[in-house]
Design an enzyme around this catalytic site. Structure first.
Site, PDB file in Angstrom:
ATOM      1  N   ARG A 135       3.491 -40.179 -22.769  1.00  0.00           N
ATOM      2  CA  ARG A 135       3.441 -40.282 -21.298  1.00  0.00           C
ATOM      3  C   ARG A 135       2.301 -39.424 -20.798  1.00  0.00           C
ATOM      4  O   ARG A 135       1.685 -38.704 -21.572  1.00  0.00           O
ATOM      5  CB  ARG A 135       4.753 -39.754 -20.724  1.00  0.00           C
ATOM      6  N   GLU A 177      13.291 -26.888 -38.625  1.00  0.00           N
ATOM      7  CA  GLU A 177      11.881 -26.734 -38.999  1.00  0.00           C
ATOM      8  C   GLU A 177      11.633 -25.302 -39.385  1.00  0.00           C
ATOM      9  O   GLU A 177      12.299 -24.397 -38.871  1.00  0.00           O
ATOM     10  CB  GLU A 177      11.013 -26.961 -37.753  1.00  0.00           C
TER      11      GLU A 177
END
Ligand code: ADP
Ligand code: ADP
Ligand code: MG
Length: 471
Positions: free
Chosen positions: A290, A199
């Site tokens: 989560r 990235e």
């Protein structure tokens, strides 16, 4: 509503889930491995079962945990964070065997747990993504070529990474060549996958993440953002909600992007969409499927119990709130009190807690599984307590944070608490101006005295001398 939930975790998050279950009238089942026999989650849950001697194996065995849940009459499994929380296999086993998994569908976990697939889905949905690889890297030459195209510095990342590991910044082709095999080996060891991608490195960004909730009826909302820019080695230390560095327009825009991201993948349950912010540019970084360590500060500013919402959603109930019902008030800070020695390169400091006095008073919350006499096992992560403070204004929340850190007594181990006091004193932090380089940019904050109250100690010594010499 669910009737009985197996908690596939340990430590403070397992205790947090026991508490949510208790308030909803749900029975809780704890699991533990032998080093955790005296863990607070074992004491607090309604039932507890040992999964053997090995410190970790029991917590990481989807088949065994699902079977135990069925044998003990549970109708759901809550995975907490870490361990199996982003493991699609346990979610899939739950789907096959008629248990509710407190999280999204296994297919969504699989897609979002793979950072390159997640980036692809977000690009397709029109969510801006950090520039970089379209898929995983085939080899080092491809990495070098791509880095040339997007420009240095770049970030080399493990596709299945998490917890701040498997990420390296490379400023030159030489560094990239050096780091490439290292990240692959780290990724293989830590995450069991050699896949890596690249990235563009966003220089001095702010880490802004948005809490989302989505139900099985297709409703998705966000609970505003958290600023997690105070990090060391890509790991969060102090988290803040809301971010003191966003305009109302930016807040609305990022909240909207997060809901769009959740809707695009058919997300269900609680999740967090992480972004990097640089000036006015916003880039999707990853989604955590989560409950997050720092969900507490969102609870503090919105009043919404995120773990209870997770359990309601897993029961098939609709969200308790519409977007327009959600508002926030004041500021909250979370300090991750780690059993580490900041002055010794944050070396873990496991051992027996000889004395622990919890901080308290207005606007203070503690989530922990430690107690006086507890021995912190060396097999798990070093976070031993989360101290959360809330106040109406930014200045007040800093003052409250300082006061609560001072209130706490934690003896027998070295922790990061005193270091956090130094951060709270820094003028840039107090002005609400910081990015992810704050910690590495301020090594001088590590030069604090390890004596708690040097002047008080000096006075006490003087008084003792006086008493013995008859001054
Ligand atoms: P949060 O994203 O909630 O802020 P962290 O990144 O600090 O949480 O991770 C919380 C816990 O989960 C840590 O113990 C970390 O090591 C673990 N963890 C996070 N992601 C992964 C992953 N992909 N694989 C293994 N462990 C993970
Ligand atoms: P993890 O899954 O371990 O949480 P993330 O992808 O969320 O990994 O990145 C963790 C941290 O690493 C971020 O909060 C940020 O500080 C830093 N980081 C990650 N990607 C970049 C990037 N492209 N540019 C700059 N910093 C980054
Ligand atoms: Mg992350």
């Amino acid at each position: 509503m669910l009737k009985k939930v197996l908690i596939a975790n340990r430590g403070e998050i397992a205790v947090r889930i026991v508490r949510a279950c208790a308030e909803l009238g749900i029975r809780s089942v704890a699991i533990y491995t032998e080093p955790d026999r005296y863990g607070l989650h074992v004491k607090r849950a309604d039932e507890a079962y040992s999964l053997g001697e090995d410190p970790l194996a029991g917590y990481l065995d989807p088949a065994r945990i699902v079977s135990l849940a069925l044998e003990t009459g549970c109708d759901a499994i809550h995975p907490g964070y870490g361990f199996l929380s982003e493991n699609d296999r346990i979610a899939q086993l739950c789907e096959q065997r008629g248990l509710a998994f407190v999280g999204p569908k296994s297919s969504v976990i699989l897609k979002m747990g793979d950072k390159t697939q997640a980036r692809d889905s977000m690009r397709a949905a029109g969510v801006p993504v950090t520039p970089g690889s379209e898929g995983n890297l085939e080899n080092q030459d491809e990495a070098l070529q791509l880095a040339d195209e997007i420009g240095y510095p770049v970030m080399l990342k493990a596709t299945s990474g998490g917890g701040g590991r498997g990420i390296r910044r490379c400023d030159t082709p030489e560094e990239l060549k050096n780091q490439y095999p290292r990240v692959i080996s780290e990724a293989t060891k830590a995450f069991g996958s050699a896949e890596v991608f690249l990235e563009k490195c966003i220089v001095n960004p702010r880490h802004i993440e948005v809490q989302v909730l989505a139900d099985s009826q297709g409703n998705a909302i966000h609970l505003f953002e958290r600023d997690c820019s105070i990090q060391r080695r890509n790991q969060k230390l102090i988290e803040i909600a809301p971010s003191p560095q966003l305009t109302p327009e930016q807040r609305q825009y990022i909240g909207g992007l997060a809901v769009k991201a959740a809707e695009a993948v058919g997300y269900e349950n609680a999740g967090t969409v992480e972004f990097l912010l640089s000036g006015n540019e916003v880039y999707f970084m990853e989604m955590n499927t989560r409950v997050q360590v720092e969900h507490t500060i969102t609870e503090a500013i919105t009043g919404i119990d995120i773990v209870q919402e997770q359990l309601r959603i897993a029961s098939g109930l609709p969200l308790s709130y519409r977007q327009e019902d959600v508002s926030f008030r004041g500021y909250a800070l979370q300090f991750r009190i780690n059993a580490e020695d900041p002055k010794n390169d944050f070396l873990p400091s496991f051992g027996r807690i000889t004395h622990y006095y919890a901080p308290g008073g207005p606007g203070v919350r503690v989530d922990t599984a430690i107690y006086t006499g507890y021995e912190i096992p060396p097999y798990y992560d070093s976070m031993c307590l989360k101290l959360v403070v809330w106040a109406l204004t930014w200045d007040e929340v800093i003052a409250r944070g300082k006061r609560a850190l001072d209130d706490m007594r934690l003896h027998g181990i070295t922790t990061t608490a005193s270091y956090y006091q130094q951060i709270l004193e820094h003028p840039d932090f107090r002005a609400g101006r910081f990015n992810t380089s704050f910690v590495p940019d301020h090594p001088e904050l590590l030069n604090y005295s390890t004596k708690r109250h040097p002047s008080a100690v000096a006075l006490a010594i003087a008084a003792t001398i006086a008493a013995h010499t008859g001054w």
